[in-house]
Structure formats: C-alpha cells, structure tokens
Motif scaffolding. Structure first.
Motif, PDB file in Angstrom:
ATOM      1  N   LYS A 123     -16.467  -5.167 -14.344  1.00 40.31           N
ATOM      2  CA  LYS A 123     -15.979  -4.507 -15.555  1.00 40.31           C
ATOM      3  C   LYS A 123     -17.147  -3.878 -16.312  1.00 40.31           C
ATOM      4  O   LYS A 123     -18.140  -4.534 -16.585  1.00 40.31           O
ATOM      5  CB  LYS A 123     -15.274  -5.520 -16.455  1.00 40.31           C
ATOM      6  CG  LYS A 123     -13.802  -5.607 -16.192  1.00 40.31           C
ATOM      7  CD  LYS A 123     -13.073  -6.225 -17.373  1.00 40.31           C
ATOM      8  CE  LYS A 123     -11.606  -6.419 -17.022  1.00 40.31           C
ATOM      9  NZ  LYS A 123     -10.875  -7.149 -18.061  1.00 40.31           N
ATOM     10  N   ARG A 169     -17.587   8.652 -17.373  1.00 42.92           N
ATOM     11  CA  ARG A 169     -16.960   7.333 -17.172  1.00 42.92           C
ATOM     12  C   ARG A 169     -15.786   7.437 -16.199  1.00 42.92           C
ATOM     13  O   ARG A 169     -15.640   6.623 -15.287  1.00 42.92           O
ATOM     14  CB  ARG A 169     -16.467   6.779 -18.506  1.00 42.92           C
ATOM     15  CG  ARG A 169     -15.719   5.455 -18.395  1.00 42.92           C
ATOM     16  CD  ARG A 169     -15.130   5.025 -19.731  1.00 42.92           C
ATOM     17  NE  ARG A 169     -14.055   5.907 -20.164  1.00 42.92           N
ATOM     18  CZ  ARG A 169     -12.784   5.796 -19.769  1.00 42.92           C
ATOM     19  NH1 ARG A 169     -12.430   4.829 -18.950  1.00 42.92           N
ATOM     20  NH2 ARG A 169     -11.867   6.646 -20.197  1.00 42.92           N
ATOM     21  N   ARG A 170     -14.972   8.483 -16.382  1.00 39.23           N
ATOM     22  CA  ARG A 170     -13.810   8.613 -15.508  1.00 39.23           C
ATOM     23  C   ARG A 170     -14.229   8.924 -14.072  1.00 39.23           C
ATOM     24  O   ARG A 170     -13.628   8.421 -13.122  1.00 39.23           O
ATOM     25  CB  ARG A 170     -12.866   9.686 -16.059  1.00 39.23           C
ATOM     26  CG  ARG A 170     -12.283   9.292 -17.422  1.00 39.23           C
ATOM     27  CD  ARG A 170     -11.020  10.069 -17.732  1.00 39.23           C
ATOM     28  NE  ARG A 170     -11.249  11.495 -17.845  1.00 39.23           N
ATOM     29  CZ  ARG A 170     -11.533  12.119 -18.998  1.00 39.23           C
ATOM     30  NH1 ARG A 170     -11.598  11.435 -20.114  1.00 39.23           N
ATOM     31  NH2 ARG A 170     -11.735  13.410 -19.018  1.00 39.23           N
ATOM     32  N   GLU A 193     -15.317   5.717 -12.478  1.00 37.63           N
ATOM     33  CA  GLU A 193     -14.199   4.860 -12.106  1.00 37.63           C
ATOM     34  C   GLU A 193     -13.541   5.345 -10.813  1.00 37.63           C
ATOM     35  O   GLU A 193     -13.050   4.546 -10.027  1.00 37.63           O
ATOM     36  CB  GLU A 193     -13.180   4.805 -13.249  1.00 37.63           C
ATOM     37  CG  GLU A 193     -12.296   3.568 -13.166  1.00 37.63           C
ATOM     38  CD  GLU A 193     -11.537   3.343 -14.460  1.00 37.63           C
ATOM     39  OE1 GLU A 193     -11.590   2.229 -14.981  1.00 37.63           O
ATOM     40  OE2 GLU A 193     -10.899   4.286 -14.943  1.00 37.63           O
ATOM     41  N   GLU A 220     -14.109  -1.268 -12.900  1.00 41.91           N
ATOM     42  CA  GLU A 220     -13.066  -1.022 -13.895  1.00 41.91           C
ATOM     43  C   GLU A 220     -13.787  -0.727 -15.202  1.00 41.91           C
ATOM     44  O   GLU A 220     -14.746  -1.412 -15.547  1.00 41.91           O
ATOM     45  CB  GLU A 220     -12.226  -2.299 -14.033  1.00 41.91           C
ATOM     46  CG  GLU A 220     -10.968  -2.115 -14.829  1.00 41.91           C
ATOM     47  CD  GLU A 220     -10.276  -3.454 -15.076  1.00 41.91           C
ATOM     48  OE1 GLU A 220     -10.480  -4.391 -14.292  1.00 41.91           O
ATOM     49  OE2 GLU A 220      -9.568  -3.546 -16.084  1.00 41.91           O
ATOM     50  N   THR A 221     -13.367   0.299 -15.926  1.00 38.87           N
ATOM     51  CA  THR A 221     -14.094   0.624 -17.156  1.00 38.87           C
ATOM     52  C   THR A 221     -13.220   0.400 -18.387  1.00 38.87           C
ATOM     53  O   THR A 221     -12.003   0.495 -18.330  1.00 38.87           O
ATOM     54  CB  THR A 221     -14.569   2.090 -17.162  1.00 38.87           C
ATOM     55  OG1 THR A 221     -13.426   2.941 -17.138  1.00 38.87           O
ATOM     56  CG2 THR A 221     -15.471   2.391 -15.992  1.00 38.87           C
TER      57      THR A 221
END
Lengths: 387, 386
Positions: free
Chosen positions: A32, A54-55, A58, A64-65
């Motif tokens: 995470k 960030r996306r 992921e 998992e963010t």
C-alpha cells in the motif's frame, strides 16, 4: 459526560466490528502506497501531475495507492497517521511545506518508508526526490527570445522562492542567449493557484508591452488571457496546448511516474528499505526523462512556430552560428546525456547587479541550485530577498 | 421580534411561539443534524459508497482508531477560543467578523516573542500568550474605535482588517522575518524548544491552549450572567437606547468587549503557532479559516459562552470526519465542505422552528355539530389566525 462518551464508543465499536467484515472481503496483500498532496487533484498543475503519475504507477506495478488532497501544512502528520492506520507502507509527501511533518512522522514510524518531494532533510527511512525544470525553462527561454517582437518577455511567478527564481533565471538566461536586448518582466502572485491574480498580472504585463509569456501558476489562465490578444505563451506543468493552439509555443511537462516507478520497483525488489534511504536523493532532469520540453506530450514545438524559429539565427560560443530551432535541438541532445554536455548555469554568470555568481568553467551544485536567490541579467521587476 | 409567547391552534396541535428552551434547542438541532446525515448519505450513495458502510467507517476511524479521537480536539481548540470571544461580541451587538485577523495578529505577536526577544525558559510561553492576547486585542481595537467615534460599520472594518493581517503575515514571512535556515522558502525559523507548547502524551493536543479555552468559556459565562459588565453587555446588545438611558457607558462596554474578543482570538493564534506549526508561515496555513468558522461556532452557541464547548467540538468532529472520508473512503476533499455545508444548511434552516413549540391539544368536539358539516371544508384552525 464520561459515561456518555464510553457508551458512544461502545456502540461505535460494535458497529465498526460488524462492518469491518465488509472490506475484509477484498483485502489484498499488495504493497500500500500513500500520497499526500498539497492541492486539489484537479488543479491542472503540480498536484494533478503527481496524481497522474500515481494512477500510472497503480497500472504498472502490483501496488495499491491511497491519496489525500489539499492537505494543509500543519496537518500532514495526522494524515500520515491515518494513512499508516490504513496500512500504507510507503508514503510520498509532495510539497516542501510537508518537510518537518514528514521528518517527525519518519521518526514515529521507523518501519514505514517515506519520500518527500523538493525537500532537503533525509533519514534512514526518508528519501527526497525532485523532477526539476530549469533546463526546460532555459530551452523555453531560447524560443521566447527568438519570438518576441517587443523585446519584452513576461514571467508570472508564484512565490519568490528559490525554486521559482531558479526557473526564472534559467528562462532569462535562455532569452538573453538568443536576444541580448530582451528584458524579462516579472510579476509575483504570492499564490500557487489563483486564476484571478494570474489574470490581473497578465493584463499588467500586456500593458507593459510584453508579447511572450511564461509562468508558474497551476492553471492555464496566463495562456488564455494572453491568447485573447494573440500573444504567445509557454505551457506550465500540464499539457496546455489545447487552451490556445495558435499561441502556445512549447512548455514544460513533468513525468513524476519515472521517479515513482523507479523508487517503488526498488522497494518491491527489496533494494530500498526503511533502513537505507539516508542518501537517496532523486534530482531528475531531462536525461532521466523526468521532464519533457513541450506543450503536449510528444509535441516539442508547436508546428506553427517551427519556421519562425528556423529563420532566426543565433551565434553561440560552442556551436557557432545556427538557427534557434537547431540550437534548441542541440541543447536538448546535450542535456539528455548523462552526464550532461551542457548546463544553463555554466559560468561565467553575473547576476543583474553585476556580482559574479558562477565562476568561469564551473556549474552550480544541486545545493546551490536549490537555494538560488539572485536574479539573472535582464530580469526587470521586484525580487524579494535579492542578495 | 415578538415579546412573550403567543399561541395558535392548528388542527389538533397547539403551537406556542416564544423563547426556545435549552432542551428544545438541542432537540431541534439534533434532528437537523440527523437530517443532514441523511442528505449527506444520499451524496455518499450517489458517489458509489454505501452510506451505512460510510458512516460505520467514519464512526470507527474518528472515534476508535488509536490516536484518532484526540485529533477532534486539535481543531476544536482555536474554534473554542475564537468562538467564545465572538459570543461576547455578538451579545453586545458588535458584529466582529475580524477574528481571523485578530488570530493572525496574536500569532505574529507570539512569534515575535519566541524568535526576536531574549526571553527563554519557562517564562517564554506565558509571555507569548500575553503578547498574543494583546496583539489580537489591539487588532480589534481600531474597528471598535472607528465604530464608536465615527459610527463606521464594524462588519466592513473588521472584515477588511483580516486582509491587512493576512498580507502583513505574508510580508513578514517572505520579507524581514524569513528564516535563514529555510532555504528561501516563506517561513520563519523554527521556534526554540522553550516556545513549543507541551502536548498531552500520545496525542497532538497542546493542552495549555485547550485549558485556556475551557477556562475562558466558563469565565465568559460568569461574566455575562453574574457581573456588572455582563449586564451592561446584555442590555446594550438587546436595546442600546435603553442602555444609554440607564447610563451604561457604550464606549467602555464596547471597548472592553472588543479587547476580550480580539484577545481570545489572539490566544488561538498563539496556540496554532506554538502548538502546531512551531514557526510563522503562510497566513492561510497558520489558520485554516478558524476565524470565519468560529462565527458559525458562536452563532450556533446562540449567545451562550458555555455552549461553544459543544459547538466547537461539533466542528472538530466534522473536520475529523472529513479527514476520514478522504483517507478511508478515498473521497475528494471537497466532500468535507459539502458535509459541512449540509449540516449548517439544516441547522440554520431549523432556526425558525426553534421559536415554535408544538403540543398535542385536540379541541373538544362541540356537543352539537353545526349544520356547516356539509359545507366546503375549511382549513381547520383558520378562525384562530385573526
């Protein structure tokens, strides 16, 4: 009162225990990763760029963010608490103002990996990272110097802090390398995101005769406002070409994902742990592909301006006489090498007061770059904190 | 404004209009908050989060998760101090909208003591609080003088003074007070450790400020209810003409009220810089709009100084819930504002209802039903409306 509170607590615990089973259904073993942002993710600038990264992270890595946006500086620690309580093992804090809070949190959670953007304090579980634009601003400056007709280019700056001053100086050096008569007119907003102030500053600069704009503000306001008068501009931080396809020449784009992907891959591979980050400092530029020249990914220079840049010639000490277009290409090539073959802050450079700031044959260290206060020659306007 | 209760009959209900009782106020407010929860639940649902799940997560993460419960009180502290001061001002009908500026003035004064005086050791914090009180009080003084001497509307002047304070702090941290150790960023240096407020262990609550807030709330309640000044404030607030007639000195009363009100906000500013930031920084980061939120805190307290203990905590709870919604439910930060707005909307919307008390009081049916029974039905109770 006390009995009341404990009854409250009891009923909350009962509800919580009952509902704790719901999220357990899809609990995962993925790493995470938490992100703490200073602005809203829709700011069209700094925070948006981090969130785009960030996306991408992921999508590309088995992680998992979690993210929190618009976090005030005084509240970074409680938000880190909450992220850790959610199971975050890696936390990125993405603003200079989060530095002291992140340092304190790194001490409180010695087993969590922290990384802080744009700061200078590190610890065994706290790394620092930055994707910097000064080379890109220099390249934008080369183009601006060739395109100005009034010999006045404008810069709408957010805060008079070293980061913005460094970018402004690099831009000014670029402008002057092509057009020694040009001046760089500065306006400060004292805000990272303020379309009304940016609009006002742009109008003031237009009234001063400025015809090419660059800026540090997290909205396309300067571009939109100058385009109304058909004046040229350089995009900042996000792809802003679409806001004025006939006036945006080029700009700066960031790719934070290059840093995040590299960092997290090393965390996943066990190379980075909460014990060995004391000297981990990412200072990533063109060569690492953390930043890009352009107003749109893949579009380095708006095709509408290529012919004008090819027509303008410039005399350089190291490359002889060539077109500005070619100069930009050569400089990009030089700065895309590692180590670089060219640096905008290569001496001798004097500041606008005539004080020698970079001696001949030298360049600036990262520490000197990140604490830069002086103003480059040709910069006109207030300069708080000028040495 | 109606004086004394009046009674209406509406069908089988008797409606009394008059001053609401404390219990009635609490009951109506609780229903309003509950209604806001239901409305917010609709928003959660529209966002794709099961509202019951959402509230369970919020309750769990705000109250149960270790270390989360005390966080409620971190934003309560400045709201309490500022709110109490505003209750006082509002009771005297002085509409002080300038608590934000007074808070900042207090923060500046405390920073000045911490960084630019040789005072060190155990005396540092008391002196900082004293300086903060004076700073806030002075910032409130100018608008009150303008009001008293030139009859300038205080809503405008206090509000404008906020901006002056804001830009003043901005100028300080980018200019003369910028710290040599912050690499050009707009902060002062960190305070020496003797200027850091102690925290309750295991939490981030700077308890001296909290204690000050509670004491101030109690003190103001006593002041309003039991002292000559309190009487003067109440009379002047309710009827300035009467106050002048009985010889209450409006100048003195208003000045004292504004000194206390501004001073209380100044204390909140000291708490923020000495308990949270440990430096002076961008004004929008020093205070997260506490001076404005405190207006609502004071308004919801309805003139009762002690009630700010409840309303300020309510806001602490709302802020904390907003944090949880962001982190645990991954909702956008604006959801906090929406949540906040809904609660206020319902609370303020219920304000009118407070004046009414509804009782079940069916009228006896007349012994002899009139022939008009077949006539078109008239809204019952209509005859009571004249």
């Amino acid at each position: 009162m006390r009995g009341h509170v404990s009854r409250w607590l009891t009923s909350a615990v009962v509800i919580a225990v009952l509902l704790a089973f719901i999220p357990m259904g899809y609990a995962q073993q993925k790493l995470k990763v938490g992100f703490i942002y200073v602005g809203p993710i829709g700011d069209y600038g700094w925070t948006n760029a981090h969130d785009v990264a960030r996306r991408l992270v992921e999508q590309q890595l088995p992680v998992e963010t979690l993210y929190v946006e618009s976090v005030p500086e005084g509240r970074v620690e409680p938000f880190i608490d909450r992220l850790v309580a959610q199971g975050a093992k890696v936390i990125f804090t993405t603003s200079f103002g989060f530095m002291d809070g992140t340092v304190a949190a790194a001490q409180r959670y010695p087993n969590v990996i922290f990384a802080h953007a744009s700061g200078f304090k590190r610890a065994r579980n706290l790394a620092t990272y930055m994707a910097d634009f000064y080379q890109v601003y220099y390249l934008n400056g080369l183009m601006a110097g060739a395109l100005t007709k009034t010999n006045k280019v404008g810069y709408v700056g957010a805060f008079p802090i070293p980061e913005v001053k460094r970018h402004l100086d690099a831009y000014a050096l670029g402008v002057r390398a092509v057009n020694p008569q040009a001046t760089i007119q500065v306006r400060w907003l004292q805000d990272w995101f303020s379309p009304p102030k940016a609009k006002e500053a742009t109008q003031a600069l237009i009234a001063d005769g400025v015809d090419v704009f660059a800026f540090t503000e997290d909205s396309p306001t300067v571009i939109q406002e100058s385009a109304k008068k058909n004046l040229l501009s350089f995009a900042h931080y996000s792809p802003m070409y679409k806001f004025a396809p006939k006036q945006v020449v080029s700009g700066e784009l960031v790719h934070w994902e290059t840093i995040y992907l590299d960092f997290l891959r090393k965390v996943l591979a066990g190379k980075y742990s909460a014990d060995n980050l004391q000297d981990v400092d990412y200072w990533w530029l063109l060569a690492e592909k953390a930043v890009e020249v352009g107003a749109e990914p893949g579009m380095m220079i708006n095709p509408l301006f290529v012919s004008r840049l090819k027509a303008a010639t410039v005399k350089t000490a190291d490359l002889g006489t060539l077109s500005v277009y070619d100069l930009v290409q050569r400089r990009i090539a030089q700065m895309s090498k590692n180590p670089v073959a060219f640096d905008p802050f290569a001496g001798p450079i004097k500041d606008r007061k005539g004080v020698l700031r970079v001696p001949a044959g030298q360049t600036l260290t990262v520490a000197e770059l990140t604490s830069m206060e002086w103003a480059a020659p040709g910069v006109v306007g207030p300069w708080p904190g000028e040495p | 404004m109606r004086v004394g209760p009046s009674v209406r009959q509406l069908g089988p209900f008797r409606i009394e209009v008059g001053q609401p009782s404390g219990a009635w106020t609490l009951a109506v407010s609780a229903v309003a908050i509950f209604a806001a929860f239901i409305a917010a639940g609709g928003i959660f649902w529209a966002y794709g989060v099961n509202p019951i799940h959402a509230y369970a997560v919020i309750a769990h993460d705000v109250l149960v998760v270790p270390g989360a419960f005390p966080e409620i009180f971190r934003s309560t502290i400045p709201l309490l101090l500022t709110g109490v001061g505003l209750v006082l001002a509002f009771r005297a009908q002085f509409y002080n909208i300038g608590a934000e500026g007074q808070l900042l003035a207090g923060a500046v004064a405390a920073t000045g003591v911490a960084l630019f005086t040789p005072i060190r050791g155990p005396m540092t914090l008391p002196v900082m609080f004293a300086a903060g009180f004076v700073g806030g009080a002075l910032w409130g003084l100018l608008p009150s003088l303008l009001k008293l001497r030139l009859n300038v509307n205080e809503v405008i002047t206090t509000l404008m003074m906020n901006y002056i304070a804001l830009y003043f702090v901005s100028w300080l941290v980018t200019g003369p007070w910028r710290g040599p150790s912050v690499r050009g960023f707009a902060y002062t240096d960190q305070f020496p450790l003797s200027a850091w407020l102690p925290l309750i262990p295991g939490t981030r609550i700077h308890w001296p400020t909290l204690v000050l807030g509670v004491v101030l709330a109690a003190g103001c309640a006593v002041l309003l209810a039991r002292t000559r000044l309190g009487f003067a404030i109440r009379v002047q607030g309710e009827n300035p003409e009467a106050a002048r007639y009985v010889g209450i000195n409006a100048l003195r009363t208003t000045l004292l009220v504004m000194l206390l009100s501004g001073g209380a906000a100044g204390l909140a500013g000291v708490g923020e810089v000495a308990g949270v930031h440990h430096k002076l920084l961008d004004p929008n980061q020093v205070s997260l709009g506490y001076g404005y939120t405190a207006i609502i805190v004071a308004w919801l307290a309805r003139g009762q100084a002690l009630a700010t203990l409840i309303t300020a905590t309510l806001f602490g709870l709302i802020y904390s819930s907003g944090d949880v919604m962001q982190v645990s439910l991954q909702m956008p930060f604006r959801v906090t504002s929406v949540f906040n707005g809904l609660i206020l909307f319902f609370l303020i919307g219920s304000e009118r209802l407070l004046a009414y008390r509804v009782r079940w009081a069916p009228r006896r049916a007349p012994a002899d039903p009139p022939a008009s029974a077949a006539a078109p039905h008239r809204p019952s109770g209509e005859e009571q409306w004249e």
